[in-house]
Scaffold this motif. Structure first.
Motif, PDB file in Angstrom:
ATOM      1  N   LYS A  10      21.529  14.134 -14.799  1.00  0.00           N
ATOM      2  CA  LYS A  10      21.352  12.943 -13.971  1.00  0.00           C
ATOM      3  C   LYS A  10      19.960  12.951 -13.353  1.00  0.00           C
ATOM      4  N   VAL A  11      19.428  11.773 -13.103  1.00  0.00           N
ATOM      5  CA  VAL A  11      18.219  11.641 -12.291  1.00  0.00           C
ATOM      6  C   VAL A  11      18.675  11.736 -10.840  1.00  0.00           C
ATOM      7  N   VAL A  12      18.062  12.627 -10.063  1.00  0.00           N
ATOM      8  CA  VAL A  12      18.512  12.849  -8.685  1.00  0.00           C
ATOM      9  C   VAL A  12      17.429  12.380  -7.709  1.00  0.00           C
ATOM     10  N   PHE A  13      17.803  11.408  -6.885  1.00  0.00           N
ATOM     11  CA  PHE A  13      16.915  10.904  -5.832  1.00  0.00           C
ATOM     12  C   PHE A  13      17.307  11.605  -4.540  1.00  0.00           C
ATOM     13  N   ILE A  14      16.430  12.459  -4.036  1.00  0.00           N
ATOM     14  CA  ILE A  14      16.714  13.244  -2.818  1.00  0.00           C
ATOM     15  C   ILE A  14      15.851  12.721  -1.676  1.00  0.00           C
ATOM     16  N   ASN A  15      16.483  12.477  -0.522  1.00  0.00           N
ATOM     17  CA  ASN A  15      15.734  12.026   0.649  1.00  0.00           C
ATOM     18  C   ASN A  15      16.231  12.759   1.886  1.00  0.00           C
ATOM     19  N   PHE A  16      15.326  13.434   2.574  1.00  0.00           N
ATOM     20  CA  PHE A  16      15.642  14.098   3.840  1.00  0.00           C
ATOM     21  C   PHE A  16      15.244  13.154   4.971  1.00  0.00           C
ATOM     22  N   TRP A  17      16.188  12.851   5.862  1.00  0.00           N
ATOM     23  CA  TRP A  17      15.939  11.867   6.896  1.00  0.00           C
ATOM     24  C   TRP A  17      16.704  12.197   8.170  1.00  0.00           C
ATOM     25  N   ALA A  18      16.374  11.477   9.251  1.00  0.00           N
ATOM     26  CA  ALA A  18      17.113  11.597  10.510  1.00  0.00           C
ATOM     27  C   ALA A  18      17.076  10.242  11.213  1.00  0.00           C
ATOM     28  N   SER A  19      18.105   9.949  11.976  1.00  0.00           N
ATOM     29  CA  SER A  19      18.206   8.634  12.625  1.00  0.00           C
ATOM     30  C   SER A  19      17.158   8.450  13.719  1.00  0.00           C
ATOM     31  N   HIS A  33       7.381  14.022  -5.552  1.00  0.00           N
ATOM     32  CA  HIS A  33       7.551  14.686  -4.254  1.00  0.00           C
ATOM     33  C   HIS A  33       6.622  14.016  -3.264  1.00  0.00           C
ATOM     34  N   ASP A  34       7.185  13.487  -2.179  1.00  0.00           N
ATOM     35  CA  ASP A  34       6.372  12.766  -1.210  1.00  0.00           C
ATOM     36  C   ASP A  34       6.864  13.027   0.201  1.00  0.00           C
ATOM     37  N   THR A  35       5.925  13.261   1.120  1.00  0.00           N
ATOM     38  CA  THR A  35       6.248  13.377   2.544  1.00  0.00           C
ATOM     39  C   THR A  35       5.640  12.171   3.249  1.00  0.00           C
ATOM     40  N   GLY A  36       6.393  11.580   4.149  1.00  0.00           N
ATOM     41  CA  GLY A  36       5.951  10.353   4.793  1.00  0.00           C
ATOM     42  C   GLY A  36       6.715   9.168   4.217  1.00  0.00           C
ATOM     43  N   LEU A  64       0.817  -1.219   0.000  1.00  0.00           N
ATOM     44  CA  LEU A  64       0.000   0.000   0.000  1.00  0.00           C
ATOM     45  C   LEU A  64       0.849   1.267   0.000  1.00  0.00           C
ATOM     46  N   PHE A  65       2.124   1.123   0.361  1.00  0.00           N
ATOM     47  CA  PHE A  65       2.990   2.297   0.462  1.00  0.00           C
ATOM     48  C   PHE A  65       4.079   2.300  -0.611  1.00  0.00           C
ATOM     49  N   ASN A  66       3.870   1.534  -1.678  1.00  0.00           N
ATOM     50  CA  ASN A  66       4.832   1.529  -2.777  1.00  0.00           C
ATOM     51  C   ASN A  66       4.854   2.886  -3.462  1.00  0.00           C
ATOM     52  N   ALA A  67       6.042   3.430  -3.653  1.00  0.00           N
ATOM     53  CA  ALA A  67       6.172   4.714  -4.338  1.00  0.00           C
ATOM     54  C   ALA A  67       5.944   4.542  -5.832  1.00  0.00           C
ATOM     55  N   SER A  68       5.434   5.589  -6.466  1.00  0.00           N
ATOM     56  CA  SER A  68       5.212   5.542  -7.912  1.00  0.00           C
ATOM     57  C   SER A  68       5.280   6.953  -8.470  1.00  0.00           C
ATOM     58  N   ILE A  69       5.969   7.103  -9.566  1.00  0.00           N
ATOM     59  CA  ILE A  69       6.073   8.405 -10.228  1.00  0.00           C
ATOM     60  C   ILE A  69       4.915   8.523 -11.210  1.00  0.00           C
ATOM     61  N   GLU A  70       3.987   9.403 -10.907  1.00  0.00           N
ATOM     62  CA  GLU A  70       2.802   9.552 -11.752  1.00  0.00           C
ATOM     63  C   GLU A  70       3.114  10.414 -12.966  1.00  0.00           C
ATOM     64  N   LYS A  71       2.732   9.917 -14.118  1.00  0.00           N
ATOM     65  CA  LYS A  71       3.047  10.602 -15.372  1.00  0.00           C
ATOM     66  C   LYS A  71       2.385  11.974 -15.466  1.00  0.00           C
ATOM     67  N   GLU A  72       1.208  12.121 -14.804  1.00  0.00           N
ATOM     68  CA  GLU A  72       0.497  13.387 -14.960  1.00  0.00           C
ATOM     69  C   GLU A  72       1.239  14.579 -14.377  1.00  0.00           C
ATOM     70  N   ARG A  73       2.215  14.309 -13.446  1.00  0.00           N
ATOM     71  CA  ARG A  73       2.997  15.440 -12.932  1.00  0.00           C
ATOM     72  C   ARG A  73       3.799  16.073 -14.053  1.00  0.00           C
ATOM     73  N   THR A  98      10.875  12.930   0.292  1.00  0.00           N
ATOM     74  CA  THR A  98      11.619  12.373  -0.836  1.00  0.00           C
ATOM     75  C   THR A  98      11.215  13.090  -2.121  1.00  0.00           C
ATOM     76  N   VAL A  99      12.219  13.444  -2.899  1.00  0.00           N
ATOM     77  CA  VAL A  99      12.013  14.168  -4.157  1.00  0.00           C
ATOM     78  C   VAL A  99      12.839  13.495  -5.246  1.00  0.00           C
ATOM     79  N   VAL A 100      12.283  13.416  -6.435  1.00  0.00           N
ATOM     80  CA  VAL A 100      13.047  12.930  -7.584  1.00  0.00           C
ATOM     81  C   VAL A 100      13.059  14.029  -8.639  1.00  0.00           C
TER      82      VAL A 100
END
Length: 209
Positions: free
Chosen positions: A94-103, A186-189, A56-65, A174-176
């Motif tokens: 380059k395709v850039v996968f950005i993720n903001f995180w903390a331990s 672009h996704d939060t959570g 249910l939480f699989n990420a997907s890049i929607e074409k409509e964006r 997370t941003v691509v």
């Protein structure tokens, strides 16, 4: 002289206590579970990770964006572990996968194995760049977490302000970016970034010229 009915029964309070425990057992267990999830990050991240298995939480890049974003400049500076500062504009092509995180962030911990899996798939692909940005106030805590879990994803720090179109302070975020530097995801959570579909989408993006 007291007869038997006047003698206090010491077993009655104990019996009453155990009856109460039995009657409210489920509620008590749920309270304990909630307390553990609130105060033990590993426990909460474990539960979230089990939810990810459902798909249910699989990420997907929607074409409509379609990479349609505000014309505001979304580039920002970041620094590697040696303190070398670069700007995301240097990653064009380059395709850039950005993720903001903390331990200390349970959702971040929950999704990090999927990010590690995604990274191992593309770490040798020159057209994909992983920009995982740590938000711990103590960088040592982040290093300790990565070493303990044996994660190999390279981590970075911000070196200045980050545009709100990229990051508003919610962890994880997370941003691509596509090869033109446009936001296409672009996704939060927390999410699962190791699904076959998401991996295929990154492959398709990296092969575009």
């Amino acid at each position: 002289m007291l007869d038997n009915k006047d003698i206090p029964n010491k077993e009655e309070p104990l019996l009453s206590f155990w009856k109460s425990i039995k009657k409210n057992g489920f509620t008590i267990v749920m309270i304990i579970v909630i307390m553990v999830m609130l105060f033990v990050p590993d426990a909460k991240s474990f539960v979230l990770r089990q939810l990810m298995v459902t798909g249910l939480f699989n990420a997907s890049i929607e074409k409509e964006r379609g990479g349609e974003v505000s014309p505001v400049n979304t580039d920002f500076d970041f620094a590697d572990q040696n303190g070398v500062v670069r700007n995301t504009s240097s990653l064009r092509g380059k395709v850039v996968f950005i993720n903001f995180w903390a331990s200390w962030c349970p959702p971040c911990r929950a999704e990090f194995p999927s990010i590690e899996t995604l990274y191992t798939k593309f770490k040798d692909n020159p057209d994909v760049f992983f920009l995982t940005i740590n938000q711990d106030s103590d960088p040592a805590a982040a290093r300790s977490f990565l070493q303990k879990e044996k994660y190999t994803v390279p981590t970075f720090l911000t070196a200045g302000d980050v545009p709100q179109e990229i990051y508003k302070g919610t962890l994880p975020t997370t941003v691509v970016l596509n090869k033109n530097g446009k936001i296409i995801f672009h996704d939060t959570g927390f999410a699962n970034y190791a699904s076959d579909k998401f991996i295929q989408q990154i492959e398709q993006l990296s092969s575009q010229h």
